[in-house]
Motif scaffolding. Structure first.
Motif, PDB file in Angstrom:
ATOM      1  N   PRO A 147       0.949  -1.151   0.098  1.00 20.23           N
ATOM      2  CA  PRO A 147       0.081  -0.007   0.158  1.00 20.23           C
ATOM      3  C   PRO A 147       1.042   1.225  -0.084  1.00 20.23           C
ATOM      4  N   ILE A 148       0.420   2.233  -0.715  1.00 20.71           N
ATOM      5  CA  ILE A 148       1.182   3.597  -0.892  1.00 20.71           C
ATOM      6  C   ILE A 148       0.055   4.717  -0.679  1.00 20.71           C
ATOM      7  N   ALA A 149       0.398   5.489   0.288  1.00 28.11           N
ATOM      8  CA  ALA A 149      -0.419   6.940   0.232  1.00 28.11           C
ATOM      9  C   ALA A 149       0.684   7.897  -0.043  1.00 28.11           C
ATOM     10  N   LEU A 150      -0.103   9.036  -0.783  1.00 26.35           N
ATOM     11  CA  LEU A 150       0.748  10.307  -1.156  1.00 26.35           C
ATOM     12  C   LEU A 150      -0.058  11.162  -0.542  1.00 26.35           C
ATOM     13  N   TYR A 151       0.843  12.236   0.014  1.00 26.19           N
ATOM     14  CA  TYR A 151       0.074  13.548   0.901  1.00 26.19           C
ATOM     15  C   TYR A 151       0.847  14.676   0.183  1.00 26.19           C
ATOM     16  N   ARG A 152       0.196  15.768  -0.030  1.00 30.18           N
ATOM     17  CA  ARG A 152       0.595  17.143  -0.117  1.00 30.18           C
ATOM     18  C   ARG A 152       0.930  17.663   1.167  1.00 30.18           C
ATOM     19  N   VAL A 153       2.225  18.342   1.256  1.00 31.84           N
ATOM     20  CA  VAL A 153       2.888  18.946   2.414  1.00 31.84           C
ATOM     21  C   VAL A 153       2.784  20.367   2.441  1.00 31.84           C
ATOM     22  N   ALA A 154       2.230  21.056   3.385  1.00 36.06           N
ATOM     23  CA  ALA A 154       2.589  22.403   3.545  1.00 36.06           C
ATOM     24  C   ALA A 154       2.795  22.670   5.138  1.00 36.06           C
ATOM     25  N   GLY A 155       4.265  22.874   5.338  1.00 38.07           N
ATOM     26  CA  GLY A 155       4.636  23.302   6.617  1.00 38.07           C
ATOM     27  C   GLY A 155       4.354  21.906   7.322  1.00 38.07           C
ATOM     28  N   ASN A 156       3.594  21.921   8.507  1.00 36.36           N
ATOM     29  CA  ASN A 156       3.456  20.555   9.371  1.00 36.36           C
ATOM     30  C   ASN A 156       2.189  19.877   8.985  1.00 36.36           C
ATOM     31  N   SER A 157       1.450  20.393   7.831  1.00 32.24           N
ATOM     32  CA  SER A 157       0.318  19.846   7.365  1.00 32.24           C
ATOM     33  C   SER A 157       0.324  18.817   6.426  1.00 32.24           C
ATOM     34  N   HIS A 158      -0.258  17.821   6.454  1.00 27.96           N
ATOM     35  CA  HIS A 158      -0.135  16.770   5.581  1.00 27.96           C
ATOM     36  C   HIS A 158      -1.830  16.566   5.108  1.00 27.96           C
ATOM     37  N   LYS A 159      -1.918  16.692   3.800  1.00 27.86           N
ATOM     38  CA  LYS A 159      -3.480  16.373   3.339  1.00 27.86           C
ATOM     39  C   LYS A 159      -3.154  14.911   2.134  1.00 27.86           C
ATOM     40  N   LYS A 160      -3.803  13.801   2.521  1.00 32.53           N
ATOM     41  CA  LYS A 160      -3.925  12.679   1.655  1.00 32.53           C
ATOM     42  C   LYS A 160      -4.677  13.085   0.306  1.00 32.53           C
ATOM     43  N   VAL A 161      -3.883  12.887  -0.710  1.00 33.41           N
ATOM     44  CA  VAL A 161      -4.633  13.159  -2.035  1.00 33.41           C
ATOM     45  C   VAL A 161      -4.652  11.854  -2.878  1.00 33.41           C
ATOM     46  N   ALA A 162      -3.910  10.622  -2.610  1.00 36.35           N
ATOM     47  CA  ALA A 162      -4.291   9.441  -3.167  1.00 36.35           C
ATOM     48  C   ALA A 162      -3.597   8.259  -2.150  1.00 36.35           C
ATOM     49  N   GLU A 163      -4.323   7.265  -2.684  1.00 34.79           N
ATOM     50  CA  GLU A 163      -3.755   5.895  -2.104  1.00 34.79           C
ATOM     51  C   GLU A 163      -3.780   5.023  -3.255  1.00 34.79           C
ATOM     52  N   THR A 164      -2.989   3.883  -3.172  1.00 33.72           N
ATOM     53  CA  THR A 164      -3.063   2.613  -4.046  1.00 33.72           C
ATOM     54  C   THR A 164      -2.187   1.491  -3.480  1.00 33.72           C
ATOM     55  N   VAL A 165      -2.260   0.549  -4.214  1.00 32.46           N
ATOM     56  CA  VAL A 165      -1.186  -0.758  -3.881  1.00 32.46           C
ATOM     57  C   VAL A 165      -0.529  -1.038  -5.315  1.00 32.46           C
ATOM     58  N   THR A 166       0.614  -1.473  -4.991  1.00 31.06           N
ATOM     59  CA  THR A 166       1.475  -2.079  -6.091  1.00 31.06           C
ATOM     60  C   THR A 166       0.790  -3.055  -6.521  1.00 31.06           C
ATOM     61  N   ASN A 167       1.082  -3.464  -7.971  1.00 34.92           N
ATOM     62  CA  ASN A 167       0.399  -4.568  -8.786  1.00 34.92           C
ATOM     63  C   ASN A 167       1.792  -5.717  -8.788  1.00 34.92           C
ATOM     64  N   ALA A 168       1.437  -6.614  -9.717  1.00 41.56           N
ATOM     65  CA  ALA A 168       2.386  -8.054  -9.857  1.00 41.56           C
ATOM     66  C   ALA A 168       3.726  -7.223 -10.311  1.00 41.56           C
ATOM     67  N   ASP A 169       3.782  -6.053 -10.948  1.00 42.41           N
ATOM     68  CA  ASP A 169       5.090  -5.630 -11.633  1.00 42.41           C
ATOM     69  C   ASP A 169       5.635  -4.521 -10.509  1.00 42.41           C
ATOM     70  N   GLY A 170       5.226  -4.636  -9.368  1.00 43.00           N
ATOM     71  CA  GLY A 170       5.805  -3.521  -8.377  1.00 43.00           C
ATOM     72  C   GLY A 170       5.196  -2.000  -8.653  1.00 43.00           C
ATOM     73  N   ARG A 171       4.444  -1.929  -9.797  1.00 47.50           N
ATOM     74  CA  ARG A 171       3.889  -0.627  -9.987  1.00 47.50           C
ATOM     75  C   ARG A 171       2.553  -0.375  -9.669  1.00 47.50           C
ATOM     76  N   THR A 172       2.162   1.007  -9.905  1.00 45.20           N
ATOM     77  CA  THR A 172       0.711   1.205  -9.751  1.00 45.20           C
ATOM     78  C   THR A 172      -0.025   1.161 -11.098  1.00 45.20           C
ATOM     79  N   ASP A 173      -1.199   0.857 -11.137  1.00 43.16           N
ATOM     80  CA  ASP A 173      -1.946   0.548 -12.257  1.00 43.16           C
ATOM     81  C   ASP A 173      -2.173   1.840 -13.066  1.00 43.16           C
ATOM     82  N   SER A 174      -2.047   2.970 -12.592  1.00 38.65           N
ATOM     83  CA  SER A 174      -2.047   4.378 -13.165  1.00 38.65           C
ATOM     84  C   SER A 174      -1.326   5.340 -12.498  1.00 38.65           C
ATOM     85  N   PRO A 175      -0.845   6.612 -12.815  1.00 36.17           N
ATOM     86  CA  PRO A 175      -0.315   7.673 -12.097  1.00 36.17           C
ATOM     87  C   PRO A 175      -0.859   7.667 -10.529  1.00 36.17           C
ATOM     88  N   ILE A 176      -0.153   7.740  -9.597  1.00 29.04           N
ATOM     89  CA  ILE A 176      -0.440   7.988  -8.360  1.00 29.04           C
ATOM     90  C   ILE A 176      -0.999   9.461  -8.249  1.00 29.04           C
TER      91      ILE A 176
END
Length: 118
Positions: free
Chosen positions: A22-51
């Motif tokens: 599982p992978i989560a992507l956050y946008r960071v501003a100062g000490n604030s984190h806002k989750k903008v995406a999450e996904t899981v790697t596939n059999a090729d170790g990649r995500t099925d689309s751009p995160i």
């Protein structure tokens, strides 16, 4: 803007793609984190689309968090309650609005690295 972000995970200890992380992507501003995406790697170790696809891309500071602990346990590379690497954060900046950013994780039970790929 046509920039976008991709990632993948390679298991350098086993010499293969790391599936099921599982992978989560956050946008960071100062000490604030806002989750903008999450996904899981596939059999090729990649995500099925751009995160972070082009339509959601904004220059700024971001953090990818790779939840690698369960994968390392599942593949028999580590055990126990406390792992050396469990959640692996990578903080980076994207300043070019029309660029493809690729931020991979090279993973082993006791080490990791990253780079700006293509």
């Amino acid at each position: 803007m046509t920039g976008y972000l991709t990632t993948h995970v390679l298991d350098t200890a086993r010499g293969c793609p790391a599936e099921g992380i599982p992978i989560a992507l956050y946008r960071v501003a100062g000490n604030s984190h806002k989750k903008v995406a999450e996904t899981v790697t596939n059999a090729d170790g990649r995500t099925d689309s751009p995160i972070l696809p082009a339509e959601a891309f904004k220059p700024g500071t971001y953090e990818l968090v790779f939840f690698a602990g369960d994968y390392l346990r599942r593949t028999g590379q580590t055990e126990g309650e406390v792992l050396f690497l469990d959640q692996v954060p990578i903080r980076f900046g994207m300043s070019e609005p029309d660029a493809h950013y690729h931020v991979p994780l090279l993973l082993a039970p006791y080490g990791m690295s990253t780079y700006r790929g293509s």
